[in-house]
Design a protein around this motif. Sequence first.
Motif, PDB file in Angstrom:
ATOM      1  N   ASP A  28      45.607  36.964  40.958  1.00 56.77           N
ATOM      2  CA  ASP A  28      45.784  36.700  39.537  1.00 56.77           C
ATOM      3  C   ASP A  28      44.420  36.795  38.856  1.00 56.77           C
ATOM      4  O   ASP A  28      43.362  36.604  39.490  1.00 56.77           O
ATOM      5  CB  ASP A  28      46.400  35.318  39.297  1.00 56.77           C
ATOM      6  CG  ASP A  28      46.882  35.150  37.864  1.00 56.77           C
ATOM      7  OD1 ASP A  28      47.061  36.184  37.189  1.00 56.77           O
ATOM      8  OD2 ASP A  28      47.054  33.999  37.423  1.00 56.77           O
ATOM      9  N   ARG A  29      44.474  37.067  37.568  1.00 54.54           N
ATOM     10  CA  ARG A  29      43.237  37.229  36.799  1.00 54.54           C
ATOM     11  C   ARG A  29      42.738  35.877  36.312  1.00 54.54           C
ATOM     12  O   ARG A  29      43.519  35.006  35.904  1.00 54.54           O
ATOM     13  CB  ARG A  29      43.490  38.158  35.611  1.00 54.54           C
ATOM     14  CG  ARG A  29      42.264  38.394  34.747  1.00 54.54           C
ATOM     15  CD  ARG A  29      42.620  39.223  33.527  1.00 54.54           C
ATOM     16  NE  ARG A  29      41.509  39.278  32.596  1.00 54.54           N
ATOM     17  CZ  ARG A  29      41.573  39.809  31.372  1.00 54.54           C
ATOM     18  NH1 ARG A  29      42.727  40.330  30.956  1.00 54.54           N
ATOM     19  NH2 ARG A  29      40.530  39.805  30.579  1.00 54.54           N
ATOM     20  N   LEU A  30      41.409  35.715  36.359  1.00 53.71           N
ATOM     21  CA  LEU A  30      40.772  34.524  35.794  1.00 53.71           C
ATOM     22  C   LEU A  30      40.514  34.786  34.307  1.00 53.71           C
ATOM     23  O   LEU A  30      39.509  35.403  33.933  1.00 53.71           O
ATOM     24  CB  LEU A  30      39.476  34.209  36.526  1.00 53.71           C
ATOM     25  CG  LEU A  30      39.611  33.759  37.982  1.00 53.71           C
ATOM     26  CD1 LEU A  30      38.257  33.726  38.668  1.00 53.71           C
ATOM     27  CD2 LEU A  30      40.275  32.393  38.061  1.00 53.71           C
ATOM     28  N   LYS A  31      41.420  34.348  33.473  1.00 53.36           N
ATOM     29  CA  LYS A  31      41.332  34.617  32.040  1.00 53.36           C
ATOM     30  C   LYS A  31      40.558  33.505  31.320  1.00 53.36           C
ATOM     31  O   LYS A  31      40.456  32.373  31.799  1.00 53.36           O
ATOM     32  CB  LYS A  31      42.723  34.729  31.429  1.00 53.36           C
ATOM     33  CG  LYS A  31      43.567  35.858  31.993  1.00 53.36           C
ATOM     34  CD  LYS A  31      44.935  35.896  31.322  1.00 53.36           C
ATOM     35  CE  LYS A  31      45.786  37.024  31.880  1.00 53.36           C
ATOM     36  NZ  LYS A  31      47.130  37.060  31.248  1.00 53.36           N
ATOM     37  N   ARG A 278      39.474  34.298  47.532  1.00 52.03           N
ATOM     38  CA  ARG A 278      38.370  35.250  47.315  1.00 52.03           C
ATOM     39  C   ARG A 278      38.277  35.549  45.826  1.00 52.03           C
ATOM     40  O   ARG A 278      39.291  35.848  45.184  1.00 52.03           O
ATOM     41  CB  ARG A 278      38.600  36.547  48.095  1.00 52.03           C
ATOM     42  CG  ARG A 278      37.581  37.640  47.791  1.00 52.03           C
ATOM     43  CD  ARG A 278      37.823  38.861  48.640  1.00 52.03           C
ATOM     44  NE  ARG A 278      36.953  39.967  48.261  1.00 52.03           N
ATOM     45  CZ  ARG A 278      37.298  40.979  47.466  1.00 52.03           C
ATOM     46  NH1 ARG A 278      38.532  41.026  46.977  1.00 52.03           N
ATOM     47  NH2 ARG A 278      36.445  41.920  47.153  1.00 52.03           N
ATOM     48  N   ILE A 279      37.069  35.473  45.284  1.00 52.94           N
ATOM     49  CA  ILE A 279      36.815  35.779  43.877  1.00 52.94           C
ATOM     50  C   ILE A 279      35.976  37.043  43.811  1.00 52.94           C
ATOM     51  O   ILE A 279      34.958  37.155  44.513  1.00 52.94           O
ATOM     52  CB  ILE A 279      36.101  34.609  43.175  1.00 52.94           C
ATOM     53  CG1 ILE A 279      36.945  33.338  43.264  1.00 52.94           C
ATOM     54  CG2 ILE A 279      35.808  34.955  41.722  1.00 52.94           C
ATOM     55  CD1 ILE A 279      36.258  32.112  42.687  1.00 52.94           C
ATOM     56  N   HIS A 280      36.390  38.005  43.006  1.00 57.68           N
ATOM     57  CA  HIS A 280      35.626  39.252  42.889  1.00 57.68           C
ATOM     58  C   HIS A 280      35.688  39.763  41.457  1.00 57.68           C
ATOM     59  O   HIS A 280      36.594  39.400  40.676  1.00 57.68           O
ATOM     60  CB  HIS A 280      36.156  40.312  43.854  1.00 57.68           C
ATOM     61  CG  HIS A 280      37.496  40.857  43.498  1.00 57.68           C
ATOM     62  ND1 HIS A 280      38.674  40.191  43.787  1.00 57.68           N
ATOM     63  CD2 HIS A 280      37.865  41.993  42.853  1.00 57.68           C
ATOM     64  CE1 HIS A 280      39.700  40.890  43.365  1.00 57.68           C
ATOM     65  NE2 HIS A 280      39.247  41.989  42.780  1.00 57.68           N
ATOM     66  N   ARG A 287      36.552  42.303  34.510  1.00 56.02           N
ATOM     67  CA  ARG A 287      37.455  41.181  34.703  1.00 56.02           C
ATOM     68  C   ARG A 287      37.210  40.528  36.062  1.00 56.02           C
ATOM     69  O   ARG A 287      36.920  41.200  37.041  1.00 56.02           O
ATOM     70  CB  ARG A 287      38.916  41.636  34.620  1.00 56.02           C
ATOM     71  CG  ARG A 287      39.318  42.245  33.281  1.00 56.02           C
ATOM     72  CD  ARG A 287      40.733  42.771  33.339  1.00 56.02           C
ATOM     73  NE  ARG A 287      41.175  43.318  32.056  1.00 56.02           N
ATOM     74  CZ  ARG A 287      42.367  43.878  31.847  1.00 56.02           C
ATOM     75  NH1 ARG A 287      43.249  43.948  32.854  1.00 56.02           N
ATOM     76  NH2 ARG A 287      42.680  44.351  30.671  1.00 56.02           N
ATOM     77  N   TRP A 288      37.384  39.209  36.086  1.00 53.01           N
ATOM     78  CA  TRP A 288      37.296  38.451  37.317  1.00 53.01           C
ATOM     79  C   TRP A 288      38.705  38.190  37.848  1.00 53.01           C
ATOM     80  O   TRP A 288      39.623  37.909  37.073  1.00 53.01           O
ATOM     81  CB  TRP A 288      36.590  37.112  37.089  1.00 53.01           C
ATOM     82  CG  TRP A 288      35.114  37.246  36.865  1.00 53.01           C
ATOM     83  CD1 TRP A 288      34.473  37.380  35.678  1.00 53.01           C
ATOM     84  CD2 TRP A 288      34.095  37.250  37.873  1.00 53.01           C
ATOM     85  NE1 TRP A 288      33.121  37.474  35.852  1.00 53.01           N
ATOM     86  CE2 TRP A 288      32.856  37.393  37.209  1.00 53.01           C
ATOM     87  CE3 TRP A 288      34.109  37.154  39.253  1.00 53.01           C
ATOM     88  CZ2 TRP A 288      31.649  37.432  37.887  1.00 53.01           C
ATOM     89  CZ3 TRP A 288      32.899  37.190  39.936  1.00 53.01           C
ATOM     90  CH2 TRP A 288      31.692  37.332  39.263  1.00 53.01           C
TER      91      TRP A 288
END
Length: 555
Positions: A28-31, A278-280, A287-288
Amino acid sequence: MSEPKKKQLRTIDAPFVALGPSGVAIRDRLKYLTSEDDKVLRRIGEHLGSLASRDLAARCRDGSGHSTDAWAARKQGLTAASSSRWAGSITKATHDQWALSRRCQLAHSQNLEAGIRTLTHRLSLPLGEKGGKRAAGGYRSKSEWFRKTRRLTTLEHRLDTARAEREAGVVHIVRGGRRLLNTRHNLAAAQLTEPKWRERWEASRWFLAADGESGKRFGNETIRVTASGEVSIKLPAPLAHLANAKHGRYTLAANIAFAHRAGEWRDRITGNRAVAYRIHLDVGRGRWYLTASWQRPVVQTIPLDAARAKGMIGVDTNADHFAAYRLDQHGNPIGEPHRFPYDLSGSADHRDAQIRHAITQVLHWAKSCGVAAIGIEDLDFTAEKTREKHGRRKRFRQLISGIPTAKLKARLVSMAAETGLSIVAVDPAYTSQWGDQHWRKPLVTPRREMSRHDAAGIAIGRRALGHPIRRRTTPPPHDQSDRAGHRTVQADRRSRGRDGNRPPVTDRAHDAHRRAREQQGTRETSTSKTVRDARSAGQRVQDPLPLTDQERSRT
């Protein structure tokens, strides 16, 4: 006259039900991240990425002489610069990457050995000698023969180098990817500038991944995601001054709301079962993203007999489409062939999306047909792509290289398990050849076009159902001596003569002479009896012609 040698066919492996997926990953996107969140994530990724690079270099220096003591020493050194949990994640990722490189090194050596065997065989043959289906022939000219001798020398040198490196435990790993590294020398072709490439290169070398811990709060103490979607990160020791929460943690302004498998993910974190995160950063989109993954126990969905009970969907995998055909439980084709196209050109994300879309169409159609399983070939072209094996057949090499076997296996098994379908893997030997031979022509109608791939789908489905690919022999017409009778296509494998083939031509020829003599004697007997009966009834019957001297001497 000696009979021609029959072609020796290789043994066909039995079909089997593929095991379900062993892991799950959702993203999912970190908005709505703030500028401070972006700054902190970049600093964490850069710091941990430098630690991961140094740890990978140390692991490569150890080579095959690595031990648990060396692992503990490396982890202890990383703990002082981060934390014990970050150090554990880094060292585990390092070992996985090193093991993957060793497997790739072995596959590279085996590929070189296959090429050397082919070159050695062809160089030993006279010029212009024709080859067969199992082995290539000699080269066409002296110049080609000379060029192949030079290539043989090159491959032998590469093989010696690969073997020496493997014995010494030397591997070559590029953090960030070798392809992106080589793109630095072709920025114009990649439509990138040097700053844009540098940004992608640095982002690909960051490290922001944490392994899950069963029994810990929400399944992960390093990167914690609550049931409400709040994301917090345990900061490394040198960056502890950036914390905005208790116990040296930084909480992001963004909230996560997984749209796919959200219920399963929430059940795991509320039960404090392990979940890895995992964060990329996607540099192209700016976008993160956060990816959550966990393991599943590997279990077989249903037995093979249960998978065959409602029929089967046979799917032939090609470079640009899936060719599928529905079969009932007896192996008979039902309805029309279906084709599901996909385009594997463009970026990796586009290719992956095309594969997922085509698989989704196949699964929806199979679900509407009411079958319980899909039959597909267990393809593996790892040793079939060398130019030494196929020579000038460049289009064929591109064809088999374009078939997405690895992605297809992973995607199809995972997506089929979610829709309640099973995957039956079959041996791919002779499916296209025998399907085209036995099923393509009989199913062609004025309104139906059958391709070789459609016929291969039928062959795959029949093999998955446990039936022979060959169709039954067509019954002979009623005007022949062997009268038409019922012939079943689904006779048991152990029953002899289940296909009911007619005798060879030589046997039929001998039988024809015997039947002709018998029929001639029957006609003579019946004629004499007819003449006697007519004369006794007082009817006028013409006498037969008198025999000549030559005919009397023969009798």
